[in-house]
Design a protein around this motif. Structure first.
Motif, PDB file in Angstrom:
ATOM      1  N   ARG A 174      -5.605  -7.676  11.989  1.00  0.00           N
ATOM      2  CA  ARG A 174      -6.045  -7.281  10.664  1.00  0.00           C
ATOM      3  C   ARG A 174      -5.922  -8.436   9.671  1.00  0.00           C
ATOM      4  O   ARG A 174      -6.595  -8.491   8.676  1.00  0.00           O
ATOM      5  N   ARG A 175      -4.959  -9.323   9.945  1.00  0.00           N
ATOM      6  CA  ARG A 175      -4.766 -10.521   9.118  1.00  0.00           C
ATOM      7  C   ARG A 175      -4.288 -11.622  10.044  1.00  0.00           C
ATOM      8  O   ARG A 175      -3.881 -11.367  11.183  1.00  0.00           O
ATOM      9  N   GLY A 280      -4.650   1.633  -0.173  1.00  0.00           N
ATOM     10  CA  GLY A 280      -5.307   0.454  -0.715  1.00  0.00           C
ATOM     11  C   GLY A 280      -5.060   0.221  -2.193  1.00  0.00           C
ATOM     12  O   GLY A 280      -4.933   1.155  -2.978  1.00  0.00           O
ATOM     13  N   ASN A 343     -16.552  -6.380   1.810  1.00  0.00           N
ATOM     14  CA  ASN A 343     -16.212  -6.033   3.188  1.00  0.00           C
ATOM     15  C   ASN A 343     -15.981  -7.270   4.052  1.00  0.00           C
ATOM     16  O   ASN A 343     -16.017  -7.213   5.262  1.00  0.00           O
ATOM     17  N   MET A 359      -8.124  -8.978   6.054  1.00  0.00           N
ATOM     18  CA  MET A 359      -9.298  -8.122   5.979  1.00  0.00           C
ATOM     19  C   MET A 359      -9.101  -7.063   4.898  1.00  0.00           C
ATOM     20  O   MET A 359      -7.990  -6.570   4.700  1.00  0.00           O
ATOM     21  N   PRO A 360     -10.169  -6.702   4.214  1.00  0.00           N
ATOM     22  CA  PRO A 360     -10.044  -5.692   3.152  1.00  0.00           C
ATOM     23  C   PRO A 360      -9.972  -4.275   3.718  1.00  0.00           C
ATOM     24  O   PRO A 360     -10.169  -4.048   4.905  1.00  0.00           O
ATOM     25  N   VAL A 361      -9.683  -3.365   2.812  1.00  0.00           N
ATOM     26  CA  VAL A 361      -9.671  -1.943   3.119  1.00  0.00           C
ATOM     27  C   VAL A 361     -10.920  -1.348   2.472  1.00  0.00           C
ATOM     28  O   VAL A 361     -11.269  -1.729   1.356  1.00  0.00           O
ATOM     29  N   ASN A 362     -11.605  -0.469   3.192  1.00  0.00           N
ATOM     30  CA  ASN A 362     -12.759   0.218   2.584  1.00  0.00           C
ATOM     31  C   ASN A 362     -12.247   1.291   1.653  1.00  0.00           C
ATOM     32  O   ASN A 362     -11.623   2.245   2.099  1.00  0.00           O
ATOM     33  N   LEU A 363     -12.494   1.119   0.380  1.00  0.00           N
ATOM     34  CA  LEU A 363     -12.026   2.148  -0.558  1.00  0.00           C
ATOM     35  C   LEU A 363     -13.158   3.118  -0.811  1.00  0.00           C
ATOM     36  O   LEU A 363     -14.305   2.741  -0.854  1.00  0.00           O
TER      37      LEU A 363
ATOM     38  N   GLU B 479      -9.785   6.199   3.934  1.00  0.00           N
ATOM     39  CA  GLU B 479      -9.618   4.775   3.679  1.00  0.00           C
ATOM     40  C   GLU B 479      -9.436   4.051   5.005  1.00  0.00           C
ATOM     41  O   GLU B 479      -8.679   4.503   5.857  1.00  0.00           O
ATOM     42  N   SER B 480     -10.136   2.945   5.154  1.00  0.00           N
ATOM     43  CA  SER B 480     -10.003   2.292   6.456  1.00  0.00           C
ATOM     44  C   SER B 480      -9.774   0.793   6.299  1.00  0.00           C
ATOM     45  O   SER B 480     -10.287   0.156   5.395  1.00  0.00           O
ATOM     46  N   LEU B 484      -9.868  -7.931  11.493  1.00  0.00           N
ATOM     47  CA  LEU B 484     -10.217  -9.352  11.508  1.00  0.00           C
ATOM     48  C   LEU B 484     -10.722  -9.720  12.901  1.00  0.00           C
ATOM     49  O   LEU B 484     -11.695 -10.440  13.061  1.00  0.00           O
TER      50      LEU B 484
END
Lengths: 364, 622
Positions: A174-175, A280, A343, A359-363, B479-480, B484
């Protein structure tokens, strides 16, 4: 064996040993610590068959060399709770006697020969690096390593030896965090190793002066770190570490240079009103600076403003605040935060020594 | 091929009988309905040999005049309707004018009747298709119909009759339907000369339910009533814990007629969804009343089906009322320890008991303190679980703790220094009005106002998460977290197409899937709430669920199935030790979510043991 030992130093050594001894194991002998008295001092050895630690206590008077194998947590508790300045250790067969001013403990030990041998650093080290630089490299990446991923290789930190430069890379999918440190001396060719997190956290817990030189040796399946007092050996993680160069974006066109401490504080406060399923924090960039906002259903909402220079087009993006805070706590000052689209990943840089892709979170 | 010819009337009747008269119970139904239409206040049903030999229905209704008796057994003759308009607003049970004729075509029928105010009764028999009578005879006011030798001339049907007991049970079912619909009619049922049931006229349907289905069920029933848009709905529903394995226990009546209606049934099923296990069926007694023109009962000769003018409206109204009723109730099932009724003690023992009870009352505070110490130092303490205390209180982010975990590793305090209040150990917690204790790392016990409740921690947490996810979905997709390094999942081609087909569904749940190669999916984003979950495993399980046969359903149903799965996977498991804060937070959320009495699969989350039950168990009650 007969020795009189400084209690505080012995306590430090035993605490380090306890980070290695497994709490649950089908092989109870691994929960023991091997205590070896030599002329040069008292050596404590702990090993879980992957990670080994040899720790030398120099503040000791050995009158009779010898060895004993006892339960690490018992001995550690006795030493921790003792009021004495020094403790006398003595063996009688496999029994260990610990004597203080008013106390006498007999610990029934086990056969020393049952304890598996622990790998040691043999030959020349590949690198000599200052403990402070090594510590910083580890601290700036270890948090981003995966913990229980089925992609086994990312449960550790990738160490890359490039000449005198040592790079650390960790990701949990994720990061990704990357840090670099310079060694004082390097021999041999470039090399890579995926080091398990436990080995590195054991190193972080050692009390080592920042300018002390640490010997590093990487073999095909082992890494060994040696300081004046302690030697840590660990097996390496096998598997393929993801090609991290590919996931670092090169096209971020929105840059902002906030104060690192203020940035951290803002994220931290915005995170106060988030919860499990709504984690988020929204980050809005505009010419006025950054606005952090969060919302926890049925609990409340937060808005925090941070003045910063920004000249690009306004944009909004969501991040898991923990991911940002993890990096902001260790990155250092003078940061650059780069973004592209809501995104697409964001990048946090600090000089050339630290890079963090998140990486961002989809809000919604 | 033979010529087309008009059928003999007797044959026509037999064909009609084939549709309506299936077994003795159908005869009973038709006859009772006639009695009700005749305004009877009292109906008596007698059977011999399960009705195969004799069915006799006697009522005190309006009666039939002697000269109308032959018409009564003739086909298509009735007093109930006269015009087409009447057919459009039928208010009587029957209207087809076929029942008696049909019955008479397959049995030997004798009708005795005397209308009120007429001196003498009249009798008419139909034997082997021949009508005899009417002859004058002595008779009470009302009508008696004897049906003998049912199916004497239809050997196939006769052969299929079951034992007398089974047929009698079917008859009982028919009588129950009438008894529930018309509580103001007295009913008497006997078999082989023995009175099985005598129900006096009463205004209380609930008493009738108790008569047929037992007082325990009747006592637990939750009443409901709502009048809206011309539809009056009243009745009762049994709490989810009383659900049965067959849907037979769903009694739906429309204007006094028992019906089997799929729209109402669906509403019932839907209202109870998530409150009962999928294999079980709720128990409901629903009485609908509406304008006869709002539906058409002339669908099938047995009149068990209706056609609604606006089925959707009926369905949504029923669903709304049931749902509200269920949500407004605490559905926690009570533990019913089975025990003999307490026996009266002889006076001396009674006096001793009183004295002991009195002593215990006075001594309670100290005893309570001692008891809690036992728990605090006993098996509940973390050390005994075999797990390191640090791991016990470790990071379990799925139970949102409001404060950091306490140090459960503190050694149990020596008895003399422990406070009397059960707080020191961390296993007892002060949850405001009640305290909770975890045992076997699986169940929680907490005090409630009327006793104690036992909670299945997994089931309750599952429900809490499910409701949170559900609520969250209303305001938009979950929320997702974008990945990466996308995680890849190998899938079957069937799963691959399911992923493609349900892309929107996954998007709502915060899962973004891309095709990555033949039979490989890449997960690009994954819900934040499931961050601890194995991504590949979740995606594979979700796809399995979607390709399951019979799952090609409504997207809402699929969403619920997936939410179910998410809640189940994210919830604490049985065997997970919980910290005091986690317990407290879980219990607090119990009151915040709907339907907390059952997990999303319908299993109960909570059982209740009342002080009253305990006192009975300990023989403290008098």
């Amino acid at each position: 064996m007969k020795a009189i030992c400084d209690r505080v130093m012995l306590n430090d050594a035993l605490n380090a040993a306890l980070t290695v001894t497994p709490t649950r194991t089908p092989k109870p002998i691994l929960q023991c610590v091997r205590v070896t008295a030599e002329k040069a001092g008292l050596i404590l050895t702990a090993y879980d068959q992957e990670l080994g630690l040899r720790y030398r206590v120099k503040e000791v008077e050995v009158s009779k060399p010898g060895e004993v194998l006892v339960m690490a947590d018992r001995l550690a508790a006795i030493v921790r709770d003792s009021p004495d300045e020094t403790l006398a250790l003595e063996t009688d067969g496999s029994t260990c006697h610990v004597r203080g001013a008013d106390s006498h403990f007999q610990i029934y030990g086990q056969d020393v020969r049952e304890f598996p041998p622990v790998p040691d650093l043999e030959g020349e080290p590949d690198l000599k690096i200052q403990a402070g630089a090594l510590r910083s490299g580890i601290e700036r990446t270890i948090f981003a390593a995966a913990r229980e991923s089925t992609r086994y290789a990312i449960n550790g930190v990738l160490w890359e030896k490039r000449g005198k430069r040592l790079q650390f890379i960790a990701t949990d999918g994720r990061r990704l965090a990357k840090a670099a440190a310079s060694a004082d001396k390097a021999v041999g060719s470039d090399a890579e190793a995926i080091v398990p997190s436990k080995a590195m956290s054991t190193f972080l817990r050692l009390h080592v002066a920042p300018d002390e030189l640490i010997d590093v040796k990487m073999t095909a399946n082992q890494i060994i770190l040696r300081s004046d007092r302690a030697t840590i050996s660990s097996v390496l993680l096998e598997g393929h570490f993801p090609d991290y160069e590919k996931v670092v974006p090169t096209d971020c066109d929105k840059k902002i240079e906030p104060d690192a401490a203020e940035f951290l504080s803002a994220v931290k406060r915005a995170a106060l009103l988030t919860n499990e399923e709504s984690k988020g924090v929204r980050i809005a960039l505009s010419s006025d600076g950054i606005v952090f906002s969060s919302r926890a259903p049925q609990q409340g909402e937060a808005t925090i403003r941070l003045a910063a220079k920004y000249s690009g087009p306004a944009m909004e993006i969501g991040f898991n605040p923990t991911f940002l805070m993890d990096a902001l706590k260790v990155c250092g000052e003078n940061i650059v935060f780069e973004l592209k689209e809501p995104n697409k990943p964001g990048i946090l840089r600090c000089g050339t020594e630290f890079l963090y892709v998140v990486m961002p979170v989809n809000l919604s | 091929m033979s010529n087309i010819r008009r059928l003999d009337p007797d044959l026509v009747n037999k064909i009609a009988a084939g549709e309506v008269i299936e077994r003795p119970a159908s005869v009973v139904k038709e006859l009772i309905e006639n009695s009700l239409d005749a305004g009877a206040r009292r109906i008596e049903i007698e059977l011999v040999d399960g009705g195969a030999s004799l069915i006799r229905v006697t009522d005190d209704g309006a009666g039939i005049a002697a000269d109308e008796l032959p018409l009564a057994v003739a086909p298509h003759a009735t007093s109930k309707i006269a015009t087409v308009e009447d057919l459009m607003r039928v208010e009587t049970m029957g209207f087809r004018g076929e029942a008696l004729a049909s019955i008479a075509s397959v049995s030997h029928v004798r009708v005795v009747s005397r209308p009120n105010g007429v001196e003498a009764g009249a009798e008419l028999s139909v034997v082997d298709g021949r009508v005899e009578g009417p002859h004058p005879c002595a008779a009470p006011v009302g009508t008696t119909v004897d049906v003998r030798n049912l199916f004497y001339n239809v050997p196939a049907r006769r052969k299929f009759l079951r034992g007398a007991g089974t047929e009698a049970a079917h008859v009982t079912e028919q009588i129950a339907r009438v008894a529930l619909a018309c509580p103001n009619v007295a009913l008497r049922q006997s078999h082989q000369g023995r009175v099985l049931r005598h129900l006096p006229a009463s205004a209380d349907r609930r008493a009738r339910i108790a008569d047929f289905y037992g007082p325990e069920l009747a006592a637990d029933l939750i009443p409901l009533r709502r009048q809206e848009r011309g539809l009056l709905l009243e009745g009762w529903l049994a709490p989810p814990a009383s659900a049965r394995v067959t849907p037979k226990w769903q009694y739906v009546f429309l204007n006094g007629r028992y019906i089997a209606d799929r729209f109402v049934r669906y509403a019932v099923r839907e209202a109870f969804r998530g409150l009962i296990e999928p294999s079980r069926h709720p128990v409901v007694f629903l009485f609908l009343a509406t304008d006869p023109q709002a539906f058409d009962v002339n669908v099938h000769p047995t009149k068990i089906e209706v056609r609604w003018r606006d089925a959707g409206l009926v369905q949504s109204q029923v669903l709304a009322v049931l749902r509200e009723t269920l949500l407004s109730r605490d559905l926690t099932p009570a533990l019913r320890p089975s025990m003999p009724a307490p026996q009266a003690l002889p006076p001396r023992q009674e006096a001793v008991r009183e004295a002991i009870a009195d002593y215990l009352r006075r001594a309670t505070p100290t005893l309570r303190g001692a008891a809690s110490l036992d728990v605090a130092t006993g098996p509940g303490a973390a050390g005994e679980s075999g797990l390191p205390p640090a791991a016990v209180s470790g990071d379990r982010s799925s139970v949102p703790a409001t404060a950091p975990s306490p140090d459960v590793s503190a050694p149990a305090q020596p008895v003399d220094s422990a406070p009397a209040a059960p707080a020191g150990d961390g296993r007892w917690i002060d949850a405001g009005p009640s305290a909770a204790l975890q045992f076997h790392n699986t169940y929680l016990v907490a005090e409630s106002s009327d006793g104690l409740i036992i909670i299945d921690q997994h089931a309750l947490h599952e429900r809490v998460l499910y409701e949170q996810f559900r609520e969250r979905l209303v305001s938009g997709p979950l929320e997702s977290q974008r990945l990466l390094i996308p995680e890849t999942v190998e899938v079957s081609s069937e799963q691959m197409s399911a992923a493609e087909q349900h892309r929107g569904l996954f998007a709502r749940l915060g899962v973004e899937l891309d095709a990555f190669g033949p039979n490989v999916l890449a997960v690009q984003a994954f819900p934040v709430a499931l961050s601890r979950m194995n991504v590949a495993e979740f995606v594979r399980d979700a796809l399995d669920r979607l390709v399951e046969p019979g799952q090609q359903e409504h997207p809402e149903t699929l969403i619920h199935a997936l939410l179910d799965m998410m809640a189940c996977k994210a919830a604490v498991k049985a065997g997970d030790p919980l910290s005091a804060e986690e317990i407290q937070s879980l219990l607090a959320q119990r009151h915040l979510v709907d339907r907390s009495s059952n997990c999303p699969h319908g299993r109960p989350t909570t059982l209740r043991l009342t002080i009253h039950d305990l006192e009975r168990q300990f023989k403290r009650s008098t």
